[in-house]
Design a protein around this motif. Structure first.
Motif, PDB file in Angstrom:
ATOM      1  N   ALA A  59     -35.407  63.069 104.995  1.00 35.69           N
ATOM      2  CA  ALA A  59     -35.015  63.509 103.659  1.00 35.69           C
ATOM      3  C   ALA A  59     -33.513  63.325 103.483  1.00 35.69           C
ATOM      4  CB  ALA A  59     -35.408  64.970 103.424  1.00 35.69           C
ATOM      5  N   GLU A  60     -33.083  63.388 102.239  1.00 36.18           N
ATOM      6  CA  GLU A  60     -31.673  63.249 101.890  1.00 36.18           C
ATOM      7  C   GLU A  60     -31.256  64.453 101.065  1.00 36.18           C
ATOM      8  OE1 GLU A  60     -28.662  60.268  99.393  1.00 36.18           O
ATOM      9  OE2 GLU A  60     -30.818  59.856  99.525  1.00 36.18           O
ATOM     10  N   VAL A  61     -30.075  64.970 101.366  1.00 31.92           N
ATOM     11  CA  VAL A  61     -29.550  66.122 100.629  1.00 31.92           C
ATOM     12  C   VAL A  61     -28.918  65.624  99.332  1.00 31.92           C
ATOM     13  CG1 VAL A  61     -27.936  68.047 100.680  1.00 31.92           C
ATOM     14  CG2 VAL A  61     -29.173  67.416 102.758  1.00 31.92           C
ATOM     15  N   ARG A  62     -29.401  66.158  98.202  1.00 25.12           N
ATOM     16  CA  ARG A  62     -28.884  65.775  96.898  1.00 25.12           C
ATOM     17  C   ARG A  62     -28.573  67.024  96.084  1.00 25.12           C
ATOM     18  NH1 ARG A  62     -33.224  61.088  94.997  1.00 25.12           N
ATOM     19  NH2 ARG A  62     -33.025  59.746  96.849  1.00 25.12           N
ATOM     20  N   ALA A  63     -27.697  66.843  95.093  1.00 30.20           N
ATOM     21  CA  ALA A  63     -27.371  67.934  94.195  1.00 30.20           C
ATOM     22  C   ALA A  63     -28.533  68.188  93.239  1.00 30.20           C
ATOM     23  CB  ALA A  63     -26.100  67.617  93.414  1.00 30.20           C
ATOM     24  N   ARG A  64     -28.690  69.454  92.845  1.00 29.93           N
ATOM     25  CA  ARG A  64     -29.749  69.781  91.900  1.00 29.93           C
ATOM     26  C   ARG A  64     -29.539  69.059  90.569  1.00 29.93           C
ATOM     27  NH1 ARG A  64     -32.591  74.583  91.606  1.00 29.93           N
ATOM     28  NH2 ARG A  64     -32.516  74.434  93.890  1.00 29.93           N
ATOM     29  N   VAL A  65     -28.274  68.981  90.137  1.00 29.05           N
ATOM     30  CA  VAL A  65     -27.923  68.301  88.886  1.00 29.05           C
ATOM     31  C   VAL A  65     -26.976  67.163  89.232  1.00 29.05           C
ATOM     32  CG1 VAL A  65     -26.900  68.518  86.606  1.00 29.05           C
ATOM     33  CG2 VAL A  65     -28.182  70.436  87.570  1.00 29.05           C
ATOM     34  N   GLU A  66     -27.394  65.934  88.989  1.00 30.12           N
ATOM     35  CA  GLU A  66     -26.581  64.739  89.221  1.00 30.12           C
ATOM     36  C   GLU A  66     -26.638  63.888  87.954  1.00 30.12           C
ATOM     37  OE1 GLU A  66     -25.904  61.337  92.677  1.00 30.12           O
ATOM     38  OE2 GLU A  66     -27.685  62.616  92.684  1.00 30.12           O
ATOM     39  N   THR A  67     -25.491  63.745  87.298  1.00 34.09           N
ATOM     40  CA  THR A  67     -25.424  63.152  85.970  1.00 34.09           C
ATOM     41  C   THR A  67     -24.705  61.817  86.016  1.00 34.09           C
ATOM     42  OG1 THR A  67     -25.249  65.397  85.092  1.00 34.09           O
ATOM     43  CG2 THR A  67     -24.817  63.592  83.578  1.00 34.09           C
ATOM     44  N   ARG A  68     -25.238  60.842  85.291  1.00 34.12           N
ATOM     45  CA  ARG A  68     -24.570  59.552  85.090  1.00 34.12           C
ATOM     46  C   ARG A  68     -23.762  59.661  83.805  1.00 34.12           C
ATOM     47  NH1 ARG A  68     -28.888  54.829  85.659  1.00 34.12           N
ATOM     48  NH2 ARG A  68     -26.971  53.608  85.864  1.00 34.12           N
ATOM     49  N   LEU A  69     -22.445  59.688  83.942  1.00 32.32           N
ATOM     50  CA  LEU A  69     -21.561  59.917  82.812  1.00 32.32           C
ATOM     51  C   LEU A  69     -21.091  58.596  82.227  1.00 32.32           C
ATOM     52  CD1 LEU A  69     -19.384  62.825  84.245  1.00 32.32           C
ATOM     53  CD2 LEU A  69     -21.420  62.976  82.816  1.00 32.32           C
ATOM     54  N   GLY A  70     -21.001  58.547  80.889  1.00 31.24           N
ATOM     55  CA  GLY A  70     -20.530  57.363  80.190  1.00 31.24           C
ATOM     56  C   GLY A  70     -19.853  57.754  78.892  1.00 31.24           C
ATOM     57  N   PHE A  71     -19.186  56.804  78.261  1.00 29.37           N
ATOM     58  CA  PHE A  71     -18.497  57.045  76.995  1.00 29.37           C
ATOM     59  C   PHE A  71     -19.495  57.053  75.836  1.00 29.37           C
ATOM     60  CE2 PHE A  71     -15.184  55.207  79.688  1.00 29.37           C
ATOM     61  CZ  PHE A  71     -14.146  56.125  79.497  1.00 29.37           C
ATOM     62  N   ARG A  72     -19.162  57.848  74.823  1.00 25.15           N
ATOM     63  CA  ARG A  72     -19.995  57.915  73.624  1.00 25.15           C
ATOM     64  C   ARG A  72     -19.617  56.845  72.612  1.00 25.15           C
ATOM     65  NH1 ARG A  72     -20.042  64.279  72.153  1.00 25.15           N
ATOM     66  NH2 ARG A  72     -21.446  63.501  70.528  1.00 25.15           N
ATOM     67  N   VAL A  73     -18.548  56.095  72.911  1.00 24.73           N
ATOM     68  CA  VAL A  73     -18.116  55.008  72.035  1.00 24.73           C
ATOM     69  C   VAL A  73     -17.885  53.772  72.891  1.00 24.73           C
ATOM     70  CG1 VAL A  73     -17.078  56.519  70.302  1.00 24.73           C
ATOM     71  CG2 VAL A  73     -15.704  55.735  72.246  1.00 24.73           C
ATOM     72  N   ALA A  74     -17.816  52.618  72.244  1.00 20.84           N
ATOM     73  CA  ALA A  74     -17.575  51.367  72.953  1.00 20.84           C
ATOM     74  C   ALA A  74     -16.079  51.115  73.065  1.00 20.84           C
ATOM     75  CB  ALA A  74     -18.258  50.214  72.222  1.00 20.84           C
ATOM     76  N   GLY A  75     -15.722  50.268  74.037  1.00 21.38           N
ATOM     77  CA  GLY A  75     -14.313  49.930  74.200  1.00 21.38           C
ATOM     78  C   GLY A  75     -14.042  49.321  75.559  1.00 21.38           C
ATOM     79  N   LYS A  76     -12.771  49.035  75.802  1.00 25.14           N
ATOM     80  CA  LYS A  76     -12.328  48.443  77.055  1.00 25.14           C
ATOM     81  C   LYS A  76     -11.809  49.528  77.985  1.00 25.14           C
ATOM     82  CE  LYS A  76      -9.132  45.009  78.974  1.00 25.14           C
ATOM     83  NZ  LYS A  76      -8.077  44.007  78.659  1.00 25.14           N
ATOM     84  N   LEU A  77     -12.337  49.559  79.200  1.00 25.56           N
ATOM     85  CA  LEU A  77     -11.924  50.557  80.181  1.00 25.56           C
ATOM     86  C   LEU A  77     -10.533  50.184  80.714  1.00 25.56           C
ATOM     87  CD1 LEU A  77     -12.732  53.070  81.810  1.00 25.56           C
ATOM     88  CD2 LEU A  77     -13.719  51.541  83.523  1.00 25.56           C
ATOM     89  N   VAL A  78      -9.566  51.070  80.507  1.00 29.04           N
ATOM     90  CA  VAL A  78      -8.195  50.789  80.933  1.00 29.04           C
ATOM     91  C   VAL A  78      -7.764  51.667  82.100  1.00 29.04           C
ATOM     92  CG1 VAL A  78      -7.482  49.952  78.672  1.00 29.04           C
ATOM     93  CG2 VAL A  78      -7.287  52.393  79.197  1.00 29.04           C
ATOM     94  N   GLN A  79      -8.475  52.743  82.369  1.00 23.74           N
ATOM     95  CA  GLN A  79      -8.052  53.656  83.426  1.00 23.74           C
ATOM     96  C   GLN A  79      -9.255  54.396  83.991  1.00 23.74           C
ATOM     97  OE1 GLN A  79      -5.406  56.708  82.080  1.00 23.74           O
ATOM     98  NE2 GLN A  79      -4.867  57.414  84.126  1.00 23.74           N
ATOM     99  N   ARG A  80      -9.289  54.521  85.316  1.00 26.72           N
ATOM    100  CA  ARG A  80     -10.294  55.340  85.998  1.00 26.72           C
ATOM    101  C   ARG A  80      -9.599  56.009  87.185  1.00 26.72           C
ATOM    102  NH1 ARG A  80     -13.481  52.144  89.114  1.00 26.72           N
ATOM    103  NH2 ARG A  80     -12.444  53.157  90.855  1.00 26.72           N
ATOM    104  N   PRO A  81      -9.019  57.177  86.982  1.00 23.32           N
ATOM    105  CA  PRO A  81      -8.194  57.791  88.024  1.00 23.32           C
ATOM    106  C   PRO A  81      -8.966  58.394  89.187  1.00 23.32           C
ATOM    107  CG  PRO A  81      -8.300  59.212  86.096  1.00 23.32           C
ATOM    108  CD  PRO A  81      -9.005  57.943  85.737  1.00 23.32           C
ATOM    109  N   VAL A  82     -10.275  58.443  89.152  1.00 30.81           N
ATOM    110  CA  VAL A  82     -11.042  59.040  90.238  1.00 30.81           C
ATOM    111  C   VAL A  82     -11.696  57.941  91.060  1.00 30.81           C
ATOM    112  CG1 VAL A  82     -11.455  61.178  88.980  1.00 30.81           C
ATOM    113  CG2 VAL A  82     -13.079  59.303  88.781  1.00 30.81           C
ATOM    114  N   GLU A  83     -12.003  58.261  92.324  1.00 29.88           N
ATOM    115  CA  GLU A  83     -12.624  57.320  93.235  1.00 29.88           C
ATOM    116  C   GLU A  83     -13.897  57.923  93.817  1.00 29.88           C
ATOM    117  OE1 GLU A  83     -11.777  54.291  93.549  1.00 29.88           O
ATOM    118  OE2 GLU A  83      -9.849  54.366  92.500  1.00 29.88           O
ATOM    119  N   LEU A  84     -14.631  57.081  94.528  1.00 32.21           N
ATOM    120  CA  LEU A  84     -15.899  57.506  95.121  1.00 32.21           C
ATOM    121  C   LEU A  84     -15.654  58.604  96.156  1.00 32.21           C
ATOM    122  CD1 LEU A  84     -18.961  56.966  95.356  1.00 32.21           C
ATOM    123  CD2 LEU A  84     -18.437  55.337  97.169  1.00 32.21           C
ATOM    124  N   GLY A  85     -16.448  59.674  96.060  1.00 29.98           N
ATOM    125  CA  GLY A  85     -16.328  60.780  96.992  1.00 29.98           C
ATOM    126  C   GLY A  85     -15.286  61.808  96.637  1.00 29.98           C
TER     127      GLY A  85
END
Length: 395
Positions: A59-85
């Motif tokens: 088995a694998e330990v997972r969070a009860r709530v895991e959300t795929r987050l995205g923008f509500r509008v279209a556009g060009k991604l210019v910044q993503r200050p967070v990293e994996l983990g």
């Protein structure tokens, strides 16, 4: 009487020619193939052992709530200050779109709002003047009604402009992707410079809180599981076992693996929980023991003894009389770690090759591998070593 020597010369020449041809043919012929080497193999005598019916699933330990987050509008991604983990807090900036076009839209909406406000104020002033004139009976009621309708129309246009300005402001705010809750970033799905449509996932956030041990169960066993049943969870890295309960059972099978996903709720207090993504082993209490199976005798073989023969599974059986091996097809009942439980194909007492099965051929002669041990030292050699090891005595 004439001499016979001249007649013998042609015969000697023919003999030399034949000898040369024979030597030439012998040199051009292929050499005899080298004899096949006698391979040493490790053998295992097949025997019956008690079958343990306790079932354990990875088995694998997972969070009860895991959300795929995205923008509500279209556009060009210019910044993503967070990293994996990375751990984030509620309200923290996760990603940013180019908001220049949306800022212009806000300015245009505010200009329309100012124009609508001016038109409403003008219509309201006109209505108040005509209302005074009507009180003095200088105008008709129909004219006052037209001024009232103009004022109501200007007020509606003002409300519309105010709503559009608010909408444009919201659109500009949607260019900033904020964390809904505290958690850990478990996946990155977009990089800066990429043009995204509305709703395209940018990252995946596992929220802090309850966690589940998620594992898959075959369709012949899922019918024995019920929500609320106990599940013993054992961390792969070691540690105290955890007492979990079945929280959710998938209603349909996975289209690829044909297994059912089961989620067991891990305790929220007490023992330290494994980190997200950690591997654990789940043992449902409902599948721990089955009638007529626990303690039954079965034949087991290591997986290293198996090889594929066409569409079937086979092993090499050793024949002591001829010191050779022959393939034997088998039926595997189930896999238990690094071993398999046999359904048919072998009998107790037969000897099976357990290593190097992919380099053998039917009927090949083999020798039994015997581990080499260091030869025991003779008595004289041991006495000489002990004599040298003793320190010299002073005279």
């Amino acid at each position: 009487m004439p001499s016979l020597r001249p007649l013998q010369r042609p015969r000697t020449g023919l003999f030399l020619c034949a000898l040369s041809a024979a030597l030439l043919l012998a040199a051009c012929s292929r050499p005899a193939p080298a004899p096949e080497p006698l391979r040493a193999v490790k053998l295992m005598t097949v025997g019956e052992s008690a079958l343990q019916a306790e079932r354990e699933f990875a088995a694998e330990v997972r969070a009860r709530v895991e959300t795929r987050l995205g923008f509500r509008v279209a556009g060009k991604l210019v910044q993503r200050p967070v990293e994996l983990g990375q751990r984030v807090q509620a309200g923290q900036l996760l990603a940013q779109l180019d908001a220049q076009d949306y800022a212009l839209g806000v300015q245009a909406a505010q200009a329309q709002l100012a124009a609508a406000t001016t038109q409403r104020d003008l219509a309201q002033a006109d209505y108040q003047r005509f209302e005074q004139l009507k009180a003095q009976n200088f105008i008709s009621s129909a004219e006052l009604d037209r001024r009232r309708a103009a004022l109501q129309s200007a007020q509606a246009q003002l409300d519309q402009a105010r709503a559009q300005a608010s909408n444009q402001g919201n659109q500009q705010g949607y260019t900033r992707l904020l964390a809904d809750a505290a958690g850990v970033v478990t996946a990155i799905e977009a990089e800066p410079g990429q043009v995204l449509a509305a709703g395209t996932p940018v990252l995946r956030l596992a929220q802090d809180g309850p966690r589940d041990a998620v594992f898959s169960v075959p369709e012949d066993l899922v019918g024995q599981l019920r929500t609320g049943q106990a599940v013993a969870v054992r961390p792969w890295a070691g540690g105290a076992p955890l007492a979990a309960t079945v929280r959710d059972i998938a209603a349909s099978a996975d289209p690829v693996t044909r297994t059912f996903t089961v989620k067991a709720a891990l305790p929220t207090t007490g023992a330290a929980l494994p980190p997200l993504g950690a591997t654990v082993y789940a043992r449902p209490a409902a599948l721990a023991a089955q009638q007529g199976v626990q303690g039954a005798q079965a034949l087991r073989l290591p997986t290293s003894a198996l090889f594929a023969q066409g569409q079937q599974t086979a092993v090499w059986v050793f024949d002591p009389a001829s010191a050779s091996v022959q393939p034997q097809t088998i039926d595997v009942a189930q896999v238990d770690g690094n071993e398999v439980v046999l359904a048919s194909g072998l009998q107790a007492g037969q000897q099976v090759v357990v290593t190097g099965v992919h380099v053998l051929a039917p009927g090949q002669k083999v020798s039994i591998y015997e581990p080499k041990h260091a030869p025991a030292q003779s008595g004289q050699a041991q006495a000489a070593i002990e004599k040298v090891a003793q320190p010299a005595t002073q005279k």
